[in-house]
Design a protein around this motif. Structure first.
Motif, mmCIF file in Angstrom:
data_model
loop_
_atom_site.group_PDB
_atom_site.id
_atom_site.type_symbol
_atom_site.label_atom_id
_atom_site.label_comp_id
_atom_site.label_asym_id
_atom_site.label_seq_id
_atom_site.Cartn_x
_atom_site.Cartn_y
_atom_site.Cartn_z
ATOM 1 N N ASP A 96 0.844 -1.201 0.000
ATOM 2 C CA ASP A 96 0.000 0.000 0.000
ATOM 3 C C ASP A 96 0.876 1.247 0.000
ATOM 4 O O ASP A 96 2.091 1.175 -0.216
ATOM 5 C CB ASP A 96 -1.004 -0.017 1.157
ATOM 6 C CG ASP A 96 -0.369 0.301 2.510
ATOM 7 O OD1 ASP A 96 0.877 0.413 2.582
ATOM 8 O OD2 ASP A 96 -1.113 0.438 3.490
ATOM 9 N N ASP A 97 0.272 2.400 0.267
ATOM 10 C CA ASP A 97 0.976 3.679 0.142
ATOM 11 C C ASP A 97 2.209 3.784 1.024
ATOM 12 O O ASP A 97 3.165 4.483 0.681
ATOM 13 C CB ASP A 97 0.057 4.848 0.526
ATOM 14 C CG ASP A 97 -1.284 4.810 -0.154
ATOM 15 O OD1 ASP A 97 -1.932 3.764 -0.075
ATOM 16 O OD2 ASP A 97 -1.692 5.833 -0.730
ATOM 17 N N THR B 125 -3.265 -1.157 -9.750
ATOM 18 C CA THR B 125 -4.047 -0.571 -8.664
ATOM 19 C C THR B 125 -5.233 -1.492 -8.370
ATOM 20 O O THR B 125 -5.986 -1.842 -9.273
ATOM 21 C CB THR B 125 -4.563 0.829 -9.041
ATOM 22 O OG1 THR B 125 -3.439 1.661 -9.352
ATOM 23 C CG2 THR B 125 -5.341 1.440 -7.894
ATOM 24 N N LYS C 86 -9.267 6.339 1.297
ATOM 25 C CA LYS C 86 -8.374 5.395 0.623
ATOM 26 C C LYS C 86 -9.118 4.093 0.341
ATOM 27 O O LYS C 86 -9.613 3.440 1.256
ATOM 28 C CB LYS C 86 -7.155 5.120 1.491
ATOM 29 C CG LYS C 86 -6.193 4.120 0.885
ATOM 30 C CD LYS C 86 -5.097 3.787 1.863
ATOM 31 C CE LYS C 86 -4.260 2.627 1.363
ATOM 32 N NZ LYS C 86 -3.273 2.191 2.354
ATOM 33 N N ASP D 122 -5.090 -0.558 -2.943
ATOM 34 C CA ASP D 122 -3.717 -0.965 -2.701
ATOM 35 C C ASP D 122 -3.051 -1.139 -4.066
ATOM 36 O O ASP D 122 -3.631 -0.793 -5.089
ATOM 37 C CB ASP D 122 -3.658 -2.272 -1.907
ATOM 38 C CG ASP D 122 -4.235 -2.135 -0.508
ATOM 39 O OD1 ASP D 122 -4.094 -1.051 0.081
ATOM 40 O OD2 ASP D 122 -4.827 -3.111 -0.026
#
Length: 667
Positions: free
Chosen positions: A224-225, A249, A264, A267
Motif C-alpha cells: 500500500d501507500d 491498482t 483510501k 492498494d
C-alpha cells in the motif's frame, strides 16, 4: 569424523579387487549448512577470475573489471540507500545451520502430494530452498507487512543503537558535530529506523526470491501507500528496472477508509519478471468480453487507420490507398460492405488527414484484400462520414494493468473465511479470485509450474492454485511459507483453537481442497494435499561443525554426531535440503534384514541411516541405480565393508572412481 579408506587391507569378503585408486578414496561429508555466498563467489570467479583472490572478492579489482573508464565521482552516483542496507545485502549471503523437519501428522496426503507448507522465518526458508529450487519457481506472490506501524514482525536481529543510527544516517561527523545541512525531522514512525528496518527486512528476502525464480518467472507483490515507493526502488535494484512489468491498482475497499479527508480505497501490486524470457499470459478480462458477434464469432471494432502521423503517405506510400463503400448493403451489426475496386455509386474513402498530413492504413493492400468483409468493414459516423474498421477477434485480452476492481474487495476474502470456519478468524485476506487472476497471468496450465508464497498468511494462494487447477486441468504446485505468529488470545481464532497463523492456513487448505474436489468431481487427479515441514536447528551436534574444539573427555559422547531426538525421516529431509533434492518427491522404504533403505523419487536419493549396514543392504541400495547415496558416519561395522561399498556401487552402477566419490556422502 570423515570415513577414510587409506591403509586398509585389500582383502574383501566379496572378492572385489581393491585398486590403488579405491584405497585413496575418502568419503565426502555433506556440509549441512547453507552458504549462498559460495554461489555468488563462484559466479564472480567465472565471469571475472581476476576479481577473486584467496577465496574472497577483490572489490576494487571487480569495480575495474566492470568499467571502461575511471569514475572520479562514485559518491555522486544515483542509488537508493538506507541505514543498514549493506548489512541487509550481506544477510542474504550468510550461511545458516538450520534444517527442515517433516511433520507427517499435520500433513494431508503425505505420500502422494507435491505441495509444501513450511513453518518458519521465511528468510531461513528461502535459504534452505536454494539448493533444491534454484531457478525452478515459475511464479511468486507475496503480501508482506505494509509497515503501518502495527504489523512489523521480522527484525532479522539488526536493531541499532541511537548512536549507530545517527552515524548511519550521517547526522554527525567524525568529531560528533551535528551536520545541520543533512539533518531531518526525527519521526520514528515515518523516518530513519522505521523505514530502514522495513527495507532491510525486504531486501534479502527479495534477493533470495529472485534466485528461486525460473528464467521466465514472474513475481507479484501486494503493497500500500506506506512503502510502495521504497519497494519499487528495492525491486528495481534486485530485479532490474527494465524488468518492471507494471503497477496494478487494486480496489481493496470500495467504500474507502478515511485518511486525512481522502477515502483510501485501493492498494497496489508490483509486477516484475526475472528476465527477458518471461511474459505474462493473456487472460480473459470480463470487462472486455465481446458484445458484438457475427458468423465467425465475437469481435470488437478498431479503426484501421494508423493515427500516428509519423507513418504517412510520404514514407509509407504502400499503405495509402482507397476503400469503396456500398451504402446499400448493411449487415446485422450496422456495418457496410466495402471493396478495393471502384463501383458505380459507391463512396471512395482514403485515410483522413491529421494536422495537414495524409495518414495511412495499418494494413497493406494485400492483407486488406484477404480480410474484406470478413474482418474489415465500414462503420457509419454520426456526421454522415464513414470509418474503415477492423473486427478484432482476439478471444483472450490482456488483463488491465492499471485498475482491478472486480472480486478484489478484502471484505469478500474475510466473508469467505468466515463461512468456511463459522467465525471471523482472519482479517482482510486477499480474495481467491484475485490470486487466480495472477495465477492465470503468471503460470501455464499445461506445465508443472511451482507457485511460491513466503508471506502466506491464511493460505489464499494455495486455495487459488487448487481452484485454478480444478478449473483448467493444470498441475501447478504450491509452496506456502509462514512464520507461526501467535494469534491474539482475545481473538475468535484463538478461542476456536487456532493458536497461530500457520494452524489457520493449514486448516484452510484442508477445507478448501475438499470443497473444491466436491465441486469438481471430474478433477480426479487434483492434488489437495500438502507436506508440512518446520524450520529447526541442525540435525547435527555442534561438534560436527567445530571438531577442533573437541576435548579428549568428549570422545565417547561424540561418536554419534547426530542429535538424539532426530528420526530417520528427519535425517532424510535434512539431506534432501542440503543436497538439493526436491522436497515433494515420492518416498518409499525397503526392508533388508534389520536395515531400512529410504528411496526418494525414482532414484534421486538412496539412503540408510542404520548403525550396522552389511553387504546385502549395500548391494540392494546399488541396485536402485541411485543418483546420490548417503550413509551415517559410523554405519560400517568392519573396515573392509567401506571398501566393498565403493566396489559394489562401481560394479553395479558402472561408476568410475570419480563418480563414486562424487555420488556417495556421509553425515
Amino acid at each position: 569424523m570423515l570415513l577414510t579408506i587409506d591403509n586398509i587391507s585389500p582383502c574383501t569378503e566379496s572378492g572385489a579387487v581393491m585398486t590403488k585408486e579405491t584405497a585413496d578414496i575418502k568419503i565426502k561429508k555433506l556440509k549441512m549448512e547453507t552458504k549462498p555466498y559460495d554461489k555468488v563467489l563462484a559466479k564472480v570467479a567465472e565471469l571475472c577470475p581476476g576479481a577473486v583472490q584467496n577465496g574472497k572478492v577483490n572489490f576494487e579489482r571487480l569495480k575495474a573489471e566492470l568499467s571502461d573508464v575511471v569514475d572520479e565521482n562514485t559518491h555522486e552516483t544515483y542509488e537508493f540507500k538506507w541505514v543498514g542496507k549493506n548489512a541487509s545485502i550481506v544477510e542474504a549471503n550468510k550461511p545458516i545451520r538450520k534444517t527442515l523437519r517433516p511433520c507427517k501428522e499435520e500433513s494431508k496426503n503425505w505420500d502422494t502430494t507435491e505441495n509444501l507448507y513450511i513453518e518458519g522465518d521465511n528468510l531461513e526458508v528461502l535459504k534452505l530452498l536454494e539448493e533444491g529450487y534454484l531457478g525452478k519457481v515459475k511464479m511468486i506472490y507475496i503480501d508482506p507487512p505494509y509497515n503501518t506501524g502495527n504489523d512489523f514482525v521480522y527484525h532479522d536481529n539488526r536493531v541499532q543503537s541511537e548512536e549507530e543510527m545517527n552515524k548511519g544516517i550521517d547526522l554527525f561527523d567524525e568529531s560528533n558535530n551535528r551536520l545541520l545541512s543533512k539533518a531531518f525531522v526525527r519521526n520514528k514512525e515515518s523516518n530513519g529506523r522505521f523505514h530502514s528496518d522495513w527495507c532491510s527486512m525486504m531486501y534479502p528476502r527479495l534477493k533470495l526470491a529472485r534466485d528461486l525464480l525460473s528464467d521466465d518467472g514472474v513475481i507479484f507483490i501486494s503493497i500500500d501507500d506506506n512503502e510502495v515507493a521504497n519497494l519499487k526502488k528495492i525491486c528495481d535494484e534486485v530485479f532490474g528496472e527494465n524488468n518492471h512489468l507494471g503497477l496494478i491498482t487494486v480496489v481493496s475497499n470500495p467504500r474507502g477508509r478515511d485518511y486525512g479527508g481522502i477515502a483510501k480505497m485501493h492498494d497496489y501490486i508490483l509486477v516484475y519478471q526475472k528476465g527477458e524470457n518471461a511474459s505474462l499470459n493473456l487472460i480473459s478480462d470480463e470487462s472486455n468480453i465481446f458484445k458484438t458477434f457475427d458468423e465467425f464469432g465475437g469481435f470488437e471494432l478498431r479503426e484501421l487507420r494508423n493515427r500516428n502521423i509519423k507513418f504517412n503517405k510520404q514514407n509509407r506510400p504502400n499503405l495509402y490507398y482507397p476503400f469503396y463503400i456500398n451504402k446499400t448493403e448493411m449487415d446485422e451489426n450496422s456495418l457496410y460492405t466495402i471493396s478495393l475496386e471502384p463501383h458505380d455509386n459507391w463512396i471512395e474513402l482514403f485515410p483522413l488527414e491529421s494536422q495537414g498530413i495524409n495518414t495511412v492504413w495499418r494494413w497493406g493492400k494485400e492483407k486488406s484484400k484477404q480480410n474484406l468483409n470478413i474482418n474489415i468493414k465500414a462503420k457509419p459516423m454520426k456526421n454522415g462520414s464513414f470509418m474503415i474498421v477492423e473486427k478484432y477477434r482476439e478471444g483472450r485480452v490482456m488483463a488491465r494493468s492499471v485498475w482491478w476492481d472486480k472480486d478484489t474487495n478484502t471484505e469478500k476474502g474475510t466473508l469467505l473465511l468466515k463461512n468456511m470456519f463459522n467465525g471471523k478468524i482472519f482479517d482482510y485476506p486477499k480474495t481467491v479470485e484475485m490470486l487466480k487472476k495472477m495465477g492465470q497471468m503468471g503460470t501455464d496450465s499445461e506445465a508443472d509450474d511451482i507457485v511460491l508464497d513466503f508471506f502466506s498468511g491464511s493460505s489464499t494462494t494455495a486455495h487459488a492454485v487448487m481452484r485454478l487447477n480444478a478449473e483448467d486441468g493444470g498441475n501447478r504446485k504450491f509452496i506456502m511459507v509462514q512464520l507461526p505468529e501467535l494469534t491474539d488470545e482475545k481473538s475468535e481464532a484463538y478461542k476456536a483453537g487456532y493458536k497461530n497463523i500457520c494452524e489457520i492456513g493449514k486448516e484452510r487448505i484442508r477445507r478448501a481442497g475438499e470443497k473444491i474436489k466436491a465441486e469438481h468431481p471430474e478433477a480426479t487427479d487434483l492434488d489437495i494435499g500438502f507436506r508440512v515441514l518446520k524450520v529447526a536447528d541442525s540435525n547435527m551436534r555442534d561438534v560436527y561443525y567445530k571438531p577442533n574444539e573437541l576435548k579428549q573427555t568428549d570422545l565417547l559422547n561424540s561418536i554419534d554426531n547426530i542429535k538424539s531426538d532426530r528420526t530417520p525421516l528427519d535425517l532424510l529431509f535434512g539431506v534432501m535440503v542440503e543436497w538439493g533434492v526436491s522436497l515433494s518427491l515420492p518416498l518409499k522404504e525397503i526392508k533388508v534384514g534389520n536395515n531400512t533403505i529410504h528411496i526418494v523419487g525414482d532414484n534421486d536419493l538412496v539412503s540408510c541411516f542404520d548403525k550396522d549396514i552389511d553387504t546385502e543392504t549395500i548391494t540392494k541400495m546399488a541396485e536402485q541405480n541411485p543418483i546420490r547415496v548417503i550413509f551415517r558416519d559410523f554405519c560400517f561395522t568392519k573396515d573392509d565393508e567401506k571398501i566393498n561399498m565403493f566396489e559394489i556401487f562401481k560394479t553395479i552402477c558402472h561408476w568410475d572412481d570419480e563418480q563414486a566419490k562424487n555420488n556417495i556422502r556421509v553425515m
